[in-house]
Every structure is written in C-alpha cells, then in structure tokens.
Scaffold this motif. Sequence first.
Motif, PDB file in Angstrom:
ATOM      1  N   LEU A  29       0.832  -1.204   0.000  1.00 19.56           N
ATOM      2  CA  LEU A  29       0.000   0.000   0.000  1.00 19.56           C
ATOM      3  C   LEU A  29       0.866   1.252   0.000  1.00 19.56           C
ATOM      4  CD1 LEU A  29      -3.043  -0.575   2.398  1.00 19.56           C
ATOM      5  CD2 LEU A  29      -3.088  -0.087  -0.042  1.00 19.56           C
ATOM      6  N   SER A  76       2.198   1.815  -3.480  1.00 16.19           N
ATOM      7  CA  SER A  76       1.157   2.279  -4.386  1.00 16.19           C
ATOM      8  C   SER A  76       0.826   3.751  -4.133  1.00 16.19           C
ATOM      9  CB  SER A  76      -0.097   1.427  -4.195  1.00 16.19           C
ATOM     10  OG  SER A  76      -1.140   1.890  -5.013  1.00 16.19           O
ATOM     11  N   ILE A  77       0.693   4.125  -2.854  1.00 17.33           N
ATOM     12  CA  ILE A  77       0.396   5.520  -2.517  1.00 17.33           C
ATOM     13  C   ILE A  77       1.563   6.422  -2.896  1.00 17.33           C
ATOM     14  CG2 ILE A  77      -0.026   7.118  -0.611  1.00 17.33           C
ATOM     15  CD1 ILE A  77      -1.555   4.830   0.782  1.00 17.33           C
ATOM     16  N   SER A 128       1.696   7.208  -6.558  1.00 13.64           N
ATOM     17  CA  SER A 128       0.645   8.173  -6.901  1.00 13.64           C
ATOM     18  C   SER A 128       1.046   9.587  -6.517  1.00 13.64           C
ATOM     19  CB  SER A 128      -0.667   7.799  -6.198  1.00 13.64           C
ATOM     20  OG  SER A 128      -1.148   6.560  -6.646  1.00 13.64           O
ATOM     21  N   VAL A 139      -4.152   9.955  -2.928  1.00 15.04           N
ATOM     22  CA  VAL A 139      -4.040   8.945  -1.867  1.00 15.04           C
ATOM     23  C   VAL A 139      -5.109   7.879  -2.055  1.00 15.04           C
ATOM     24  CG1 VAL A 139      -4.242   8.545   0.617  1.00 15.04           C
ATOM     25  CG2 VAL A 139      -2.979  10.548  -0.226  1.00 15.04           C
ATOM     26  N   GLY A 185      -4.082   5.664  -4.782  1.00 13.06           N
ATOM     27  CA  GLY A 185      -3.015   4.781  -4.306  1.00 13.06           C
ATOM     28  C   GLY A 185      -3.566   3.631  -3.485  1.00 13.06           C
ATOM     29  N   VAL A 186      -4.526   3.929  -2.622  1.00 12.03           N
ATOM     30  CA  VAL A 186      -5.123   2.881  -1.778  1.00 12.03           C
ATOM     31  C   VAL A 186      -5.900   1.883  -2.635  1.00 12.03           C
ATOM     32  CG1 VAL A 186      -6.820   2.416   0.024  1.00 12.03           C
ATOM     33  CG2 VAL A 186      -5.225   4.319   0.285  1.00 12.03           C
TER      34      VAL A 186
END
Length: 414
Positions: free
Chosen positions: A332, A335-336, A339, A388, A391-392
């Motif tokens: 996570l 990914s965040i 972004s 965010v 990203g989540v």
Amino acid sequence: MFRNLISEFFADLNRQKLRSSLTLIAIGWGTLSVIILLAFGRGLGTGMLNGMLGAGNQVIIVYGGQTGMAYDGLPMGRPIRFTEADVEQIRRAVPGIEYSSPQYGRWGMRLEHDGNITTTYMEGVGPDFEIMRTMYPASGGRFINEMDIEQNRKVLFLGDEIAVTLFGDKDPIGGEVKLNGVPFTVIGVMEPKMQTSMNNGPDANRAIIPYSSFRNLYGNQTVGSILIRPGDPSLQPQVKEGVINYLSAKYNFHPEDNEAIPMWDFIEDEKMTRAVAVGLEYFLFTVGFFTLMIAGVGVANIMFVVVKERTREIGLKKAIGARKVHIISQFLFESIFISLLGGAAGLAISIGIVEFVLSLNLNEGAGEFLGQPEISAVSVIVTTGVLVLIGVLAGIFPAIKAARLDPVESLRYE
C-alpha cells in the motif's frame, strides 16, 4: 523501516523502468489536468463575478415603468415616475439601506477638449454612485461629493477610455471639457475595471456629473432610476419589500404589479454567478477526477507485476514471521507513494503553467477571464486526497494478494 520501504520502492521502479515511467506520466498528466482545469475554471468564475460587480456592487436599480393592472379605480398603463425627493424619503422610510442615488441619463452628449470631440451617454448622479457602481477614481482624482451637489458645480468625472480619447497622454485632472458647449472641469478619471453587464454602454466611456447640475442644465422633473444598496446583502428581501410598499402607497399601484417599478437586482445576479462558478468548478473537477482514475489503473497494473516478481521475497518474509499487515502496508505504501510522486510532478508543472500565463498579463478580451488562473489551496488538498485514494484503491488488491500467498508455495516460485 521507512528507509527500507523507500529503497524497495525505487528498486521496483528501476526493475520496471518503462512501465513505471508510463505510470508516473499518467498520474502526472491526470494531476495536471485536475489542477489546470480547476485553476482556469476558478479564474473564469472570478472573472465572471468581477465583471458583473463592475456594473453594480450589490445594487438594486429601481426603474419607473407603467402599471400592468388596474388598481383602486385607476386604469392600467399609467406611467410611474420618480423624483429626487423619493430617493431621500425611501432611504429614511426603509430600514437597511446604506447607499442610494438618483440617476439621470442622456444620450448623444458632445464632449470637446482641445479639438478632440466625442459623443457619449452622460449621467447625473450622487456621491454614493461611486461605491454602488464601482467607479473608483484613479490616483490624483476624486468622484463627485456632497459640495458638488449642493453648489451645482460644473464638474465632470470621466471613464478611463473616454479620458484618453479627449486628453490623450495628458493628465485630465483639472482640465476643461465642453459638454454640449458648456465648460466643465474634470475632477477624476475612473480606474480601469472589468465590466460584463451594462446598460447604455460601458462605464469606461461614461461621463458623470452631479445630479443637481444635470437637473439645472436640462430641466428634468423626474429621475430615470433610483439606485439603492443594503448595508448587508441578507437584508435584500426586506429592503425590496420596503421600497415596493413605499412607492406603491405613494403612487397608488398594486404592490404585486411588477410592471409598475421594474427592478434590476445585482444581489440576485451575484448569487447566480457564484452558483454558476461553483458548478463549473465541480464539472471541471469531475473531468479531471476520471482522468486521474484512469491513471490509477496503471498503478494497479504495476503493483500486480511487483507482487508477481517479488513472490519469493514475500514467501521468505512470511516464513521468518512477517505478518499479513506488514505485507499489506508495504505494498500500500508503494502504491500511494507512486501516486504522490506522479502527482507532485504534475502539480509542479501546473504551477509553472499558471505562473507563465499570469506573467503574460492578458488583460483584454477573453484574457480578462482566461488570463487570471488561480490555484487554490482547496484544489491542491482535494487533489492530494484523490491521489491517496487512488493509491489505496490501486494497491489494496495487489497487497491483499501478496499477504495471502502461501510461504511454502512462494519459496518454490520461479
């Protein structure tokens, strides 16, 4: 711990250079779209509002019309006309009015100075007209004051464009202008302003004299209209009702006869303009939001690839005691972070574009609206929140997949 997450993130980016670059570009482009659309949308909304306020700042203009219905034994079609006395009496009788002015008007007025000749629409008004119509004087000049009214002075306030037509590069203040052959002294020139709503032409080409001088010159017995402004916009309904009740009682027409005294309500116009501006921002944000969400698909794609490539590593971590929450948090975070990294690049470019446009000083035509983009703190905060969220959403399923991998099977993965 944080340092390890950062190093693993950049290692993943390095292993997937092309895919990672395209994903960052997509996120950056999506962010750029949101910020630029909102910046120019806000600039357009602000321009619309300023242009409307340039014609009247929270003003209610009351015109004399003709009755649209029979009332109290009197026929319809009767003309309703006001006097200067009505202005002062309304101000005293109706609570909440802070500014007011009678307004005379006359087309085809010939202005002459030093061989330069032009014609325009001239108005006779009071001192409060300056604030109500946002006709503020440029440095060195002034607007009409109470002494001008009381002494019937032959003084003249000019719009900025007509002043250039008459005086060119010379300072108009103190200069003499012949108004239909009658000499007037210029006391002020309007500071340039944006104006989109108008009647009888733009204020930039307007000539203004005291209403008492207008009456003495042309013998008008009735004023063309009455301008009033409440001390607080929230008092608008009460003020309008009070004006209608006073005038209907004096001139004997039905209070619900809208044709008797038509009104131009700038307070209502301002509410509508603000609503349109907000609606425009919501629409533009929605367009940019979906652009960002499409870019989020790329983030999800690269995260699934990362999970696949690090299957053995995940199995090893779980074998030595890593919990599911640690695995999920790791992916996570990545990914965040990707972004936000792409979003930061898009924001930086957006700021550069906006600053460049502002440096061009586009102050004419469409440039008055499109040339004044504004990046608000709210748009940046909202866009960051969306990044965010992306990203989540893009990382949660790859992260869950990684956390569910069987350690034994993961260590056998080739």
